[in-house]
Design a protein around this motif. Structure first.
Motif, PDB file in Angstrom:
ATOM      1  N   HIS A 195     -34.524  59.411  57.210  1.00  0.00           N
ATOM      2  CA  HIS A 195     -34.936  60.448  57.960  1.00  0.00           C
ATOM      3  C   HIS A 195     -33.921  60.871  59.144  1.00  0.00           C
ATOM      4  O   HIS A 195     -33.693  61.941  59.517  1.00  0.00           O
ATOM      5  CB  HIS A 195     -36.218  59.737  58.842  1.00  0.00           C
ATOM      6  N   HIS A 199     -43.783  60.170  52.065  1.00  0.00           N
ATOM      7  CA  HIS A 199     -43.452  58.701  51.328  1.00  0.00           C
ATOM      8  C   HIS A 199     -44.184  58.913  49.906  1.00  0.00           C
ATOM      9  O   HIS A 199     -44.951  57.568  49.739  1.00  0.00           O
ATOM     10  CB  HIS A 199     -43.603  57.897  52.494  1.00  0.00           C
ATOM     11  N   HIS A 203     -43.561  52.462  61.133  1.00  0.00           N
ATOM     12  CA  HIS A 203     -43.808  53.862  60.950  1.00  0.00           C
ATOM     13  C   HIS A 203     -44.642  54.204  59.931  1.00  0.00           C
ATOM     14  O   HIS A 203     -44.963  53.552  58.884  1.00  0.00           O
ATOM     15  CB  HIS A 203     -42.638  54.787  60.992  1.00  0.00           C
ATOM     16  N   ALA A 207     -45.270  54.938  56.844  1.00  0.00           N
ATOM     17  CA  ALA A 207     -44.773  55.214  55.636  1.00  0.00           C
ATOM     18  C   ALA A 207     -45.377  54.988  54.395  1.00  0.00           C
ATOM     19  O   ALA A 207     -45.214  54.937  53.094  1.00  0.00           O
ATOM     20  CB  ALA A 207     -43.375  54.311  55.380  1.00  0.00           C
ATOM     21  N   VAL A 248     -44.898  59.927  60.505  1.00  0.00           N
ATOM     22  CA  VAL A 248     -44.272  59.913  59.282  1.00  0.00           C
ATOM     23  C   VAL A 248     -42.696  59.924  59.419  1.00  0.00           C
ATOM     24  O   VAL A 248     -42.191  59.750  58.382  1.00  0.00           O
ATOM     25  CB  VAL A 248     -44.930  60.949  58.586  1.00  0.00           C
ATOM     26  N   ASP A 276     -38.581  52.979  53.149  1.00  0.00           N
ATOM     27  CA  ASP A 276     -37.850  53.950  52.905  1.00  0.00           C
ATOM     28  C   ASP A 276     -36.239  53.685  52.146  1.00  0.00           C
ATOM     29  O   ASP A 276     -35.878  54.716  51.764  1.00  0.00           O
ATOM     30  CB  ASP A 276     -37.596  55.014  53.865  1.00  0.00           C
TER      31      ASP A 276
HETATM   32 ZN   LIG Z   1     -40.377  56.972  56.251  1.00  0.00          ZN
END
Ligand SMILES: [Zn+2]
Length: 287
Positions: free
Chosen positions: A56, A117, A183, A185, A203, A258
């Protein structure tokens, strides 16, 4: 003669010399793993955001523009994940074909923002891999058959993985299917497999949660008796540890959201990542 002429024309028109491997750039480690499983050693693969790093908020490295300039294909997730990419693409002057791996997925929305995601659902990963395979085959027709065979092997593994997740999640009592993560995800995981995730961050990891957001989560954990909170490999763990201390919820371990881990970590591949996550979830919730 006509045949020879046609072959000669095809050779000239072919952008790749037969012996040359296709140059592919993938934006982050999870996509790179998909691309590697399709392309194997028939491609040169470069990953921009590597292991245990946050896609991100990535700051492009000095060599990234050059890597992109040399690529035939640049494979990205899309859905707003790589906010730093358009500028990098432009500054590289690259003529690479941009492939958006999530293009075939039905996106989830959180308010007006798309949730990027999508890979956290294994059926979506299947869609990513199929689209990546098609793009690679179109860019390097000589390798298309090999790509197809490698893709089939990998898709079979993903089907097995999807069954494993469903079986593991079915063993968790319905009233315990709620956890806290850093977060947001895991929206696609929730939609696919029915474990609810609540997160103090949205997000994206770009913004900090307000004191009010954190207080609301703490209230929710206490009211709903949420059994476990989870750390993430890409984020700072102080916030989650504080929430755990204030609520008495246990820290259930680390979820990989992520980015894959390095070779020595628990999740150097996508399949390892999903297995690691289902193990962490079931050992925290399954009793
Ligand atoms: Zn993320």
């Amino acid at each position: 003669m006509r045949f020879l002429l046609l072959s000669a024309l095809l050779l000239i028109a072919s952008p790749l010399h037969a012996a040359e491997r296709l140059n592919v750039v993938a934006s982050f480690s999870i996509l790179a793993d998909f691309v590697r499983n399709v392309g194997g050693d028939r491609i040169n693969l470069t990953t921009l955001v590597g292991a245990d790093s946050d896609v991100h908020v990535y700051t492009p490295a000095p060599g990234d523009a050059k890597r992109i300039a040399e690529a035939r294909l640049v494979i990205v997730n899309g859905l707003g994940l790589e906010g730093w990419l358009p500028r990098l693409l432009q500054s590289s002057g690259s003529k690479a074909q941009l492939v958006t791996a999530s293009a075939g997925v039905a996106p989830l929305k959180l308010g007006s923002t798309a949730d990027p995601h999508a890979w956290q659902s294994v059926p979506n990963a299947r869609i990513y891999v199929t689209d990546i395979a098609n793009a690679l085959a179109a860019a390097s027709p000589d390798d298309a058959e090999a790509f197809r065979a490698q893709t089939k092997t990998y898709l079979d593994k993903l089907d097995t993985l999807d069954r494993e997740v469903r079986e593991a999640m079915a063993k968790i009592p319905p009233e315990r299917r709620r956890v806290i993560s850093t977060h947001d995800a895991f929206g696609y995981f929730t939609a696919e497999y029915g474990i609810r995730f609540i997160a103090p961050l949205g997000v994206s990891t770009e913004t900090e949660p307000s004191a009010r957001d954190v207080a609301a989560i703490i209230g929710q954990i206490k009211a709903q008796k949420i059994p476990a909170v989870f750390l993430e490999n890409i984020s700072d763990d102080r916030l989650i540890r504080r929430i755990a201390a204030e609520t008495g919820a246990k820290v259930g371990g680390t979820l990989i959201s992520d980015g894959l881990t390095g070779e020595k970590g628990p999740a150097p591949t996508y399949i390892d990542m999903v297995r690691h996550n289902i193990k962490a979830l079931t050992s925290a919730l399954d009793h």
